[in-house]
Write an enzyme that holds these catalytic residues in place. Sequence first.
Site, PDB file in Angstrom:
ATOM      1  N   THR A 106      15.235 -51.924  37.968  1.00  0.00           N
ATOM      2  CA  THR A 106      14.355 -51.018  37.225  1.00  0.00           C
ATOM      3  C   THR A 106      14.085 -49.748  38.020  1.00  0.00           C
ATOM      4  O   THR A 106      14.103 -48.645  37.467  1.00  0.00           O
ATOM      5  CB  THR A 106      13.039 -51.733  36.880  1.00  0.00           C
ATOM      6  OG1 THR A 106      13.347 -52.892  36.117  1.00  0.00           O
ATOM      7  CG2 THR A 106      12.116 -50.838  36.087  1.00  0.00           C
ATOM      8  N   PRO A 149      16.886 -46.515  49.693  1.00  0.00           N
ATOM      9  CA  PRO A 149      16.046 -47.181  50.690  1.00  0.00           C
ATOM     10  C   PRO A 149      14.772 -47.720  50.043  1.00  0.00           C
ATOM     11  O   PRO A 149      14.396 -47.293  48.950  1.00  0.00           O
ATOM     12  CB  PRO A 149      15.721 -46.078  51.698  1.00  0.00           C
ATOM     13  CG  PRO A 149      16.161 -44.802  51.119  1.00  0.00           C
ATOM     14  CD  PRO A 149      16.924 -45.054  49.850  1.00  0.00           C
ATOM     15  N   LYS A 176      15.661 -51.044  27.628  1.00  0.00           N
ATOM     16  CA  LYS A 176      15.727 -52.435  28.100  1.00  0.00           C
ATOM     17  C   LYS A 176      15.763 -53.273  26.826  1.00  0.00           C
ATOM     18  O   LYS A 176      14.741 -53.440  26.148  1.00  0.00           O
ATOM     19  CB  LYS A 176      14.481 -52.741  28.935  1.00  0.00           C
ATOM     20  CG  LYS A 176      14.316 -54.210  29.321  1.00  0.00           C
ATOM     21  CD  LYS A 176      14.626 -54.455  30.768  1.00  0.00           C
ATOM     22  CE  LYS A 176      14.369 -55.913  31.140  1.00  0.00           C
ATOM     23  NZ  LYS A 176      14.770 -56.211  32.524  1.00  0.00           N
ATOM     24  N   GLY A 236      14.810 -59.120  40.338  1.00  0.00           N
ATOM     25  CA  GLY A 236      13.995 -58.565  41.420  1.00  0.00           C
ATOM     26  C   GLY A 236      14.769 -57.796  42.483  1.00  0.00           C
ATOM     27  O   GLY A 236      14.223 -57.505  43.548  1.00  0.00           O
TER      28      GLY A 236
HETATM   29  N1  LIG Z   1      13.683 -48.666  46.382  1.00  0.00           N
HETATM   30  C1  LIG Z   1      12.534 -49.350  46.323  1.00  0.00           C
HETATM   31  N2  LIG Z   1      11.483 -48.999  47.082  1.00  0.00           N
HETATM   32  C2  LIG Z   1      10.325 -49.683  47.015  1.00  0.00           C
HETATM   33  N3  LIG Z   1      10.108 -50.752  46.225  1.00  0.00           N
HETATM   34  C3  LIG Z   1      11.116 -51.151  45.447  1.00  0.00           C
HETATM   35  C4  LIG Z   1      12.378 -50.481  45.445  1.00  0.00           C
HETATM   36  N4  LIG Z   1      13.201 -51.120  44.577  1.00  0.00           N
HETATM   37  C5  LIG Z   1      12.487 -52.123  44.056  1.00  0.00           C
HETATM   38  N5  LIG Z   1      11.232 -52.146  44.564  1.00  0.00           N
HETATM   39  C6  LIG Z   1      10.159 -53.089  44.215  1.00  0.00           C
HETATM   40  O1  LIG Z   1      10.722 -54.401  44.185  1.00  0.00           O
HETATM   41  C7  LIG Z   1      10.255 -55.122  43.052  1.00  0.00           C
HETATM   42  C8  LIG Z   1      11.430 -55.503  42.162  1.00  0.00           C
HETATM   43  O2  LIG Z   1      12.082 -54.313  41.740  1.00  0.00           O
HETATM   44  P1  LIG Z   1      12.557 -54.118  40.227  1.00  0.00           P
HETATM   45  O3  LIG Z   1      11.456 -54.392  39.274  1.00  0.00           O
HETATM   46  O4  LIG Z   1      13.218 -52.777  40.155  1.00  0.00           O
HETATM   47  O5  LIG Z   1      13.654 -55.296  40.145  1.00  0.00           O
HETATM   48  P2  LIG Z   1      14.555 -55.725  38.894  1.00  0.00           P
HETATM   49  O6  LIG Z   1      15.891 -56.046  39.449  1.00  0.00           O
HETATM   50  O7  LIG Z   1      14.485 -54.677  37.851  1.00  0.00           O
HETATM   51  O8  LIG Z   1      13.841 -57.059  38.381  1.00  0.00           O
HETATM   52  P3  LIG Z   1      13.957 -57.769  36.919  1.00  0.00           P
HETATM   53  O9  LIG Z   1      15.101 -58.717  37.032  1.00  0.00           O
HETATM   54  O10 LIG Z   1      12.635 -58.439  36.790  1.00  0.00           O
HETATM   55  O11 LIG Z   1      14.179 -56.700  35.885  1.00  0.00           O
HETATM   56  C9  LIG Z   1       9.231 -54.213  42.350  1.00  0.00           C
HETATM   57  O12 LIG Z   1       7.946 -54.525  42.811  1.00  0.00           O
HETATM   58  C10 LIG Z   1       9.657 -52.836  42.789  1.00  0.00           C
HETATM   59  O13 LIG Z   1       8.609 -51.895  42.760  1.00  0.00           O
HETATM   60 MG   LIG Z   2      13.842 -54.821  35.881  1.00  0.00          MG
END
Ligand SMILES: Nc1ncnc2c1ncn2[C@@H]1O[C@H](COP(=O)(O)OP(=O)(O)OP(=O)(O)O)[C@@H](O)[C@H]1O
Ligand SMILES: [Mg+2]
Length: 209
Positions: free
Chosen positions: A16, A185, A32, A12
Site C-alpha cells: 500500500t 527505505p 483496491k 504487510g
Molecule cells: N517504506 C515504509 N516506511 C515506513 N513504514 C512502512 C513502509 N512501508 C510499509 N510501512 C508500514 O508497514 C505496514 C505494512 O505496510 P502496508 O500496509 O503498505 O503493507 P501491505 O503489503 O499493503 O499489507 P496488506 O497485505 O495488508 O495490504 C504499515 O504499517 C505501513 O505503514
Molecule cells: Mg495493502
Amino acid sequence: MTALIVTGTDTGVGKTVFAAALAGALGAHYWKPVQAGPDEDGGSDALKVAALAGLAPDHILPEAYRLTQPLSPHRAAELDGLEIDPARLVLPETGGPLVVEGAGGVLVPLTRTVLYADLFAAWAAPVVLVARTALGTINHTLLSLEALRARRVPVLGVAFVGDANADNEATIAQLGEVRRLGRLPLLTPLTPEALARAFAAHFTLADFR
Ligand SMILES: Nc1ncnc2c1ncn2[C@@H]1O[C@H](COP(=O)(O)OP(=O)(O)OP(=O)(O)O)[C@@H](O)[C@H]1O
Ligand SMILES: [Mg+2]
C-alpha cells in the site's frame, strides 16, 4: 489506459505504501478491488493511499468488495455470506494510469477456485512485485515469480522495501531473471512529502510508464 498491478510476497510487506508513492508520482487512479477487514490502523488501504499519495479524492476508486473480516478474501467473503464474483473485478476505465493493489500475495484465494494470480493473468497487465529486503526474501520472491510466470503474468520488476541488502536484491535479480526497480527505505515519520521524496530518489518514473 495503462494499469499496473502491485502485488507482494506476503501481507504487510509494504504494497500500500509503495502503491501510494507510485500512484502519486504517476498522478494515477488507485483501486483496491477487494478490501478484507480493517488494516492494522483500523482503516482501509484506500484510505491509507488517500492520506499518503497526495492525489485528488476522485483518484481513489471505491472497492468492488468491502469485507468485514481481516482474512483471505475467499474466507472473509464466506463469513459475510457472499462469494466474490471474479467477473465483477474488471479493471476500471480511467482514461489514464491506474494502480491496482492485490491482497496479501500472489496465490491468495479470491474464491475456492480462483487465485489473485489467475485474475492478474486475465487482466494481462504488468505486475510489480513488492518484496522485503530482509532475510527470507529470496525464497518468497523467487516462489512468487515462479507462480506469476507459470500463469504467463507479465512481471515489470521487483520493488524492494526495507533497509538496503545488496546481496539479497542482486541475488533475486539474477536468479529470478527480473528487473530490480528500486528500494523504498523505511521512513520515519511516514509522511506524504517523505514518501514522494523517497520514491523520486530511489525509483525511475519512466520504468513505470
Ligand atoms: N517504506 C515504509 N516506511 C515506513 N513504514 C512502512 C513502509 N512501508 C510499509 N510501512 C508500514 O508497514 C505496514 C505494512 O505496510 P502496508 O500496509 O503498505 O503493507 P501491505 O503489503 O499493503 O499489507 P496488506 O497485505 O495488508 O495490504 C504499515 O504499517 C505501513 O505503514
Ligand atoms: Mg495493502
